[in-house]
Enzyme design. Structure first.
Site: not given
Lengths: 325, 328
Positions: A60, A129
């Protein structure tokens, strides 16, 4: 008019942007070969080729850095962060580089990067998540934040974000990917910073984004049956925020409820309340009310997750409480 | 390009260019000494991180790049940004917080940036710029150009997460990038042996499938030759290179640090290897008169002093300037 899903709105927005502008390209984890873990980029690799649609490693920080560097070089990158919670991994890149670059260089650069993130709860993905994390970035001057709720806005806000000369975080709600809605036959750009009045009403102003906007619409039906007509406003963009539309509504209804998929502190809802207290104190006939998630991370078990996310009934109850004041 | 400890020095760099290197290193050295004095006089705010001693790495590398190639560096970035071609006066101006500084007083010493010469930024978050040059390098490929991107970073940076992500992705995507590690033996106040389990940082390159080389960063000829080779590889589409340049910073980590953690005598050893003295000897051996070099030194000092005087005469930013340039 035609009916498409939120997902289709996202795919079409990227396809149209890439068709129109050669400098637009997409990268992220599994966005190319697999068409995206949520199929949000289905068909794009086949149509535009591997130079413009690229799979990255699980990195990321590199993804955000790529977006910054590419946009400095005159390209218009779209970076995908699979789950918005992962913004924690690349938080430095977003808040210390992406947001501050133009300012600390004295305006030498434009950073027209678009970062798309998979936001929100409701599918049992559990604590890491499922969070809606847009609030993490409210305190960061230099970023724009879009939170589409409908297919038309998923399309239109993403097109606006890609065209925007500044960094834009676009939060796409995972629970809405299959949600259907109407769009123009030729869908259009939705300017950032313009709220939508979803439903007109004179009793209470209800501000809600993404999944909460749809639950607000359900709540409105429940309340209409009780003789209460709420006005629903979807800001659609948190930065820049169309506070004027909310203020004008408050001036008429005199009561404000916010439905948000997050906790109270540091939330966009709390920011709206604070601004209106400052600028429209006299318009309040009752204290503003925030209806949000529990002060906990999001639990896994279905029953628990359902309780965490404000239901239409809980939103309706918030409206009733503010009317009872 | 197999790991080795020294690159060959080509005999082919024209003398004129080598004289330019010396001029640049002199100006940078005087610039850094002025910055040191400005802090001592309380004329500069915050902190500053001086690269005196590391000039050969910055000048040798930047002079192997085109002005259109992009370079990103760290908060110890004055030398790199000047070597890339930023003007002395506007660089001083930024450090002094003047309206006409490179960043109009909005960034300061740690964020010197001059996009017009490909100095795309100086970064105060360790390792933060390494992922950014992935993007600038990819953009060159995307546009079909043979431009490249180089980043400078310190030995401490090789322990942070973004280093690993960047090395990995640059390698697997064969990006036209150069990762140039200035190993000056200390990460802030910590000697490298306390924080890093390996002695030669170049050994890390192989784990990313990337060619790596360790060189004497006090020898500008070697630096230039090594970077030139890495540039050629990158332009030819052969991918990134890792270069570990052994060097030393003559001042402490920052203004407040006298460097007392350095063992006694260590500074003296490295002072004897001063890159400016070393290159002066090279030029003398190549036939340049000492008087020419002495005059070059005197002129460099004067040039820097004049640039500082100009910058000090400039205005501070207008108060409204603090609200500008957040968004386009």
């Amino acid at each position: 008019m035609k009916t498409i899903t939120y997902r289709e709105g996202v795919v079409q927005a990227m396809a149209d942007a890439m068709e129109e502008d050669e400098s637009v390209f997409l990268f992220g984890e599994d966005v190319a070969e697999a068409g995206g873990p949520f199929k949000l980029s289905e068909g794009l690799l086949e149509r535009f080729g591997p130079r413009r649609v690229r799979d990255t490693p699980i990195s990321e920080q590199a993804i955000i850095g790529m977006a910054i560097g590419a946009s400095l070089s005159g390209l218009r990158p779209i970076a995908e962060i699979m789950f918005a919670d992962f913004a924690g991994v690349c938080f430095d890149g977003i808040v210390n580089e992406l947001a501050k670059y133009r300012y600390m260089t004295g305006g030498q650069v434009n950073v027209p990067a678009t970062i798309r993130l998979g936001n929100g709860a409701g599918a049992g993905f559990a604590a890491q998540h499922s969070q809606s994390v847009e609030n993490w970035f409210l305190n960061v001057p230099g970023l724009k934040i879009a939170v589409p709720a409908t297919p038309a806005d998923a399309y239109g806000l993403l097109r606006a974000a890609i065209r925007d000369p500044d960094p834009v975080l676009v939060f796409e709600h995972k629970h809405l990917f299959n949600h259907k809605g109407e769009v123009d036959d030729t869908p259009h750009v939705v300017e950032l910073g313009r709220a939508e009045i979803v439903r007109a009403g004179n009793d209470v102003t209800l501000v809600a984004t993404q999944l909460m906007r749809h639950r607000a619409v359900e709540a409105a039906e429940i309340l209409a049956g009780e003789g209460v007509e709420i006005e629903i406003i979807d800001p659609r963009t948190l930065v820049p925020l169309d506070i004027d539309t909310v203020a004008e509504s408050l001036d008429r209804t005199n009561r404000l409820v916010i439905a948000q998929e997050c906790t109270h502190d540091g939330s966009w809802g709390a920011s709206i309340v604070s601004r209106l207290m400052r600028d429209r104190f006299e318009s309040f006939d009752a204290p503003a009310l925030l209806v949000g998630g529990d002060e906990t991370p999001i639990p896994y078990a279905g029953g628990l997750e359902d309780l965490w996310i404000p239901s239409a009934e809980r939103i309706a109850d918030g409206v009733r409480r503010t009317l009872a004041y | 390009m197999s790991p080795k400890t020294q690159s060959a020095r080509p005999a082919t760099v024209p003398l004129e260019e080598q004289l330019n290197w010396q001029r640049a290193m002199l100006e940078i050295r005087f610039f850094e000494e002025e910055c040191h004095r400005l802090f001592a006089r309380g004329l500069v705010r915050g902190s500053t991180h001086l690269a005196a001693g590391q000039e050969a790495v910055n000048v040798g590398a930047c002079r192997a790049l085109r002005v259109t190639d992009t370079m990103a560096g760290t908060y110890r970035g004055h030398a790199a940004v000047l070597a890339k071609g930023a003007p002395l006066d506007r660089s001083f101006g930024e450090i002094l917080g003047k309206a006409d500084g490179l960043c109009h007083g909005k960034g300061g010493s740690m964020h010197l940036t001059d996009m017009s010469v490909g100095a795309i930024g100086s970064f105060a978050i360790i390792g933060a710029h390494l992922p950014i040059i992935l993007g600038t390098a990819y953009a060159e490929q995307y546009k079909g150009s043979d431009g490249i991107s180089l980043c400078f970073f310190g030995d401490g940076s090789t322990n942070i997460g973004s280093f690993h992500e960047s090395m990995n992705m640059a390698s697997v995507w064969k990006l036209p990038a150069i990762f140039l590690c200035e190993n000056n033996l200390y990460g802030e106040f910590s000697p490298i042996a306390h924080t890093t389990p390996i002695e030669q940082l170049v050994d890390r390159a192989a784990s990313y499938g990337m060619p790596g080389v360790r060189i004497d960063g006090m020898d500008i000829g070697v630096v230039h030759a090594t970077v030139t080779e890495a540039v050629a590889r990158a332009r030819a589409g052969e991918g990134p290179t890792f270069i570990e340049a052994m060097t030393y910073r003559y001042k402490g980590h920052s203004r407040s640090d006298p460097g007392a953690y350095r063992p006694e005598g260590e500074l003296d050893v490295w002072l004897e290897r001063d890159p400016l003295l070393a290159h002066e000897r090279v030029l003398v051996e190549a036939g340049v008169e000492q008087s020419v070099l002495d005059e070059m030194r005197a002129t460099a000092e004067q040039t820097v002093n004049e640039a500082l005087e100009r910058a000090m005469s400039w205005d501070d930013p207008a108060t409204e300037a603090r609200l500008e340039d957040v968004l386009a």
